[in-house]
Enzyme design. Structure first.
Site, short mmCIF file in Angstrom:
data_model
loop_
_atom_site.label_atom_id
_atom_site.label_comp_id
_atom_site.label_asym_id
_atom_site.label_seq_id
_atom_site.Cartn_x
_atom_site.Cartn_y
_atom_site.Cartn_z
N PHE A 123 0.90 -1.19 0.10
CA PHE A 123 0.08 0.09 -0.14
C PHE A 123 0.86 1.25 0.00
O PHE A 123 1.43 1.56 1.11
CB PHE A 123 -0.79 -0.20 1.24
CG PHE A 123 -1.87 0.91 1.60
CD1 PHE A 123 -3.11 0.93 0.76
CD2 PHE A 123 -1.68 2.11 2.19
CE1 PHE A 123 -4.21 1.94 1.08
CE2 PHE A 123 -2.57 2.83 2.65
CZ PHE A 123 -3.81 2.96 1.91
N ALA A 124 1.04 1.99 -1.08
CA ALA A 124 1.94 3.07 -1.35
C ALA A 124 1.32 4.24 -1.19
O ALA A 124 0.69 4.87 -2.14
CB ALA A 124 2.65 2.89 -2.62
N GLU A 127 4.50 9.76 1.44
CA GLU A 127 5.52 10.42 0.59
C GLU A 127 6.45 11.35 1.60
O GLU A 127 6.26 11.43 2.81
CB GLU A 127 5.04 11.34 -0.25
CG GLU A 127 4.14 10.55 -1.27
CD GLU A 127 3.70 11.62 -2.65
OE1 GLU A 127 4.11 12.67 -2.52
OE2 GLU A 127 2.94 10.96 -3.39
N GLY A 131 3.04 12.74 4.95
CA GLY A 131 2.95 11.43 5.80
C GLY A 131 1.38 11.87 6.53
O GLY A 131 0.54 11.24 5.90
N GLY A 342 14.03 -6.17 34.79
CA GLY A 342 15.28 -5.57 35.15
C GLY A 342 16.38 -5.76 34.12
O GLY A 342 16.02 -5.36 32.93
N GLU A 366 -0.11 4.15 10.01
CA GLU A 366 -1.44 4.12 9.62
C GLU A 366 -2.09 5.33 10.43
O GLU A 366 -3.29 5.26 11.13
CB GLU A 366 -2.34 3.00 9.97
CG GLU A 366 -1.78 1.74 8.97
CD GLU A 366 -2.81 0.55 8.93
OE1 GLU A 366 -4.02 0.77 8.93
OE2 GLU A 366 -2.22 -0.31 8.59
#
Length: 388
Positions: A123-124, A127, A131, A342, A366
């Site tokens: 899923f592009a 940029e 954002g 710890g 997202e």
């Protein structure tokens, strides 16, 4: 739990997923993180079990699960290995824009490839300068004149999960620069398209086996690869995120649960002052708070899935609230797990430090949690009359 639509089928799905996660995925999680290696074996196990894109309709060869099924699967996989869940989650991010707006021909061409496991999706959207401000994207898609037609895509996408490994990409680009947010469209780009290339993999704090890189576009694709009509891209992107934010919430619950599991085991075994540290009230209070937060986050994730499945009026708000709260819980619980262990928690001998590193990204991708709070507030203010 019945309030949130958890059926016997959902419980059975949880057990199937948990078994695959326990037997195949979890034993490889540390190796995937340590070496930053793509989780080939784990992904193959998900494909073999039909868990790699559970929400794909049966008409395309998928399992036909609802959004709650997607949330449950994401939770169980992330509990074992966040990297594997993130890689697999790229499929649903690819699938949803097509389900929401793609032509029948486009769905018939690409969704069976995802369902069979032949193809991995991506899923592009983001940029370098777009954002949180998605509408500021500069990637352009211009029509190609001539008998063949088509679209020329030119620009750069950033922070793309599965970049360089995915076979199919949904790419968002501006088709009408004068129309603002209404001038964005969505396209399918194939890994073999000329003019598609990738940057070097990002060196990340967590999810180290999940490839993330820039996507460079100077490609011409056929006209029929547009998803829906020109100008529908932002609607498809936001409609996708309204649904997948519930899945991210499930992912966050899973990594938080893994951290609590780790802390509980250590609190039972580690002895100080002659007794297990779990007998000390200070540790008990921490464990109790961790459990309470996880339960609340899980219910918010399930509620968001229910609301999105029904395409209800509170879908955006429910998804934003679940993603925001669950990811904050994931960060808080994993941090507390490291504290309970710890010095041991600060080493790679135990999974707590990996879980803490992996959890952080859920507050960012997202839509950052700051953006989620904006979404929630706007929904409240716009819908206040309907709520009184």
């Amino acid at each position: 739990m019945s309030t949130f639509g958890v059926s016997e089928d959902h419980l059975e799905l949880r057990e199937v997923t948990r078994q695959v996660a326990r037997e195949v995925i979890a034993p490889r999680a540390a190796e995937v993180d340590e070496g930053g290696v793509f989780p080939e074996t784990s992904l193959a196990a998900l494909v073999a079990a039909g868990l790699h894109a559970i929400g794909l309709p049966e008409a395309y060869g998928g399992q036909g699960g609802d959004l709650l099924a997607s949330v449950i699967v994401a939770e169980e996989i992330a509990r074992a290995c966040m990297t594997t869940q993130q890689v697999s989650g790229g499929n649903e991010l690819f699938v949803w824009p097509l389900l929401l707006g793609g032509s029948q021909a486009l769905c018939d061409r690409y969704l069976p490839r995802i369902a069979s496991g032949e193809a991995l999706g991506a899923f592009a959207l983001s940029e370098p300068e777009a954002g949180s401000d998605v509408a500021a994207m500069t990637t352009r898609a211009t029509r190609v004149e001539g008998s063949e037609g088509g679209w020329r895509l030119k620009g750069t996408k950033r922070w793309i999960t599965n970049a360089g490994r995915a076979d199919l990409y949904v790419v968002f680009a501006v088709t009408d620069p004068g129309a603002g947010a209404r001038g964005i469209s969505a396209f399918v780009v194939e890994s073999g398209d000329a003019g598609l290339s990738f940057g070097a993999p990002e060196k990340k704090m967590g999810l180290r086996g999940s490839p993330t890189a820039e996507v460079y576009l100077d490609a011409t694709i056929p006209a029929d690869r547009i998803v829906g009509d020109p100008g529908q891209g932002l609607r498809l992107a936001l409609g996708t995120l309204d649904r997948t934010r519930a899945v991210v919430a499930g992912q966050a619950v899973g990594v938080a649960q893994a951290a609590l599991d780790c802390a509980l085991a250590y609190a039972r075994e580690r002895r100080q002052f002659g007794r297990p540290i779990g007998e000390f009230q200070g540790v008990q209070f921490m464990l109790a708070d961790m459990e309470t937060k996880i339960r609340a986050a899980r219910l918010l994730a399930y509620d968001a899935a229910r609301e999105a499945e029904a395409a209800g009026p509170d879908m955006s708000l429910a998804g934003a609230a679940a993603k925001c709260f669950a990811s904050d819980v994931a960060m808080a619980v994993t941090t507390d797990a490291v504290q309970i262990l710890g010095g041991a928690g600060y080493t790679r001998d135990f999974p707590a430090e990996r879980l803490m590193r992996d959890a952080k990204i859920t507050q960012i991708y997202e839509g950052t949690n700051q953006i989620q709070r904006v979404v929630i507030a706007r929904q409240l203010l716009v819908g206040v009359q309907n709520r009184l």
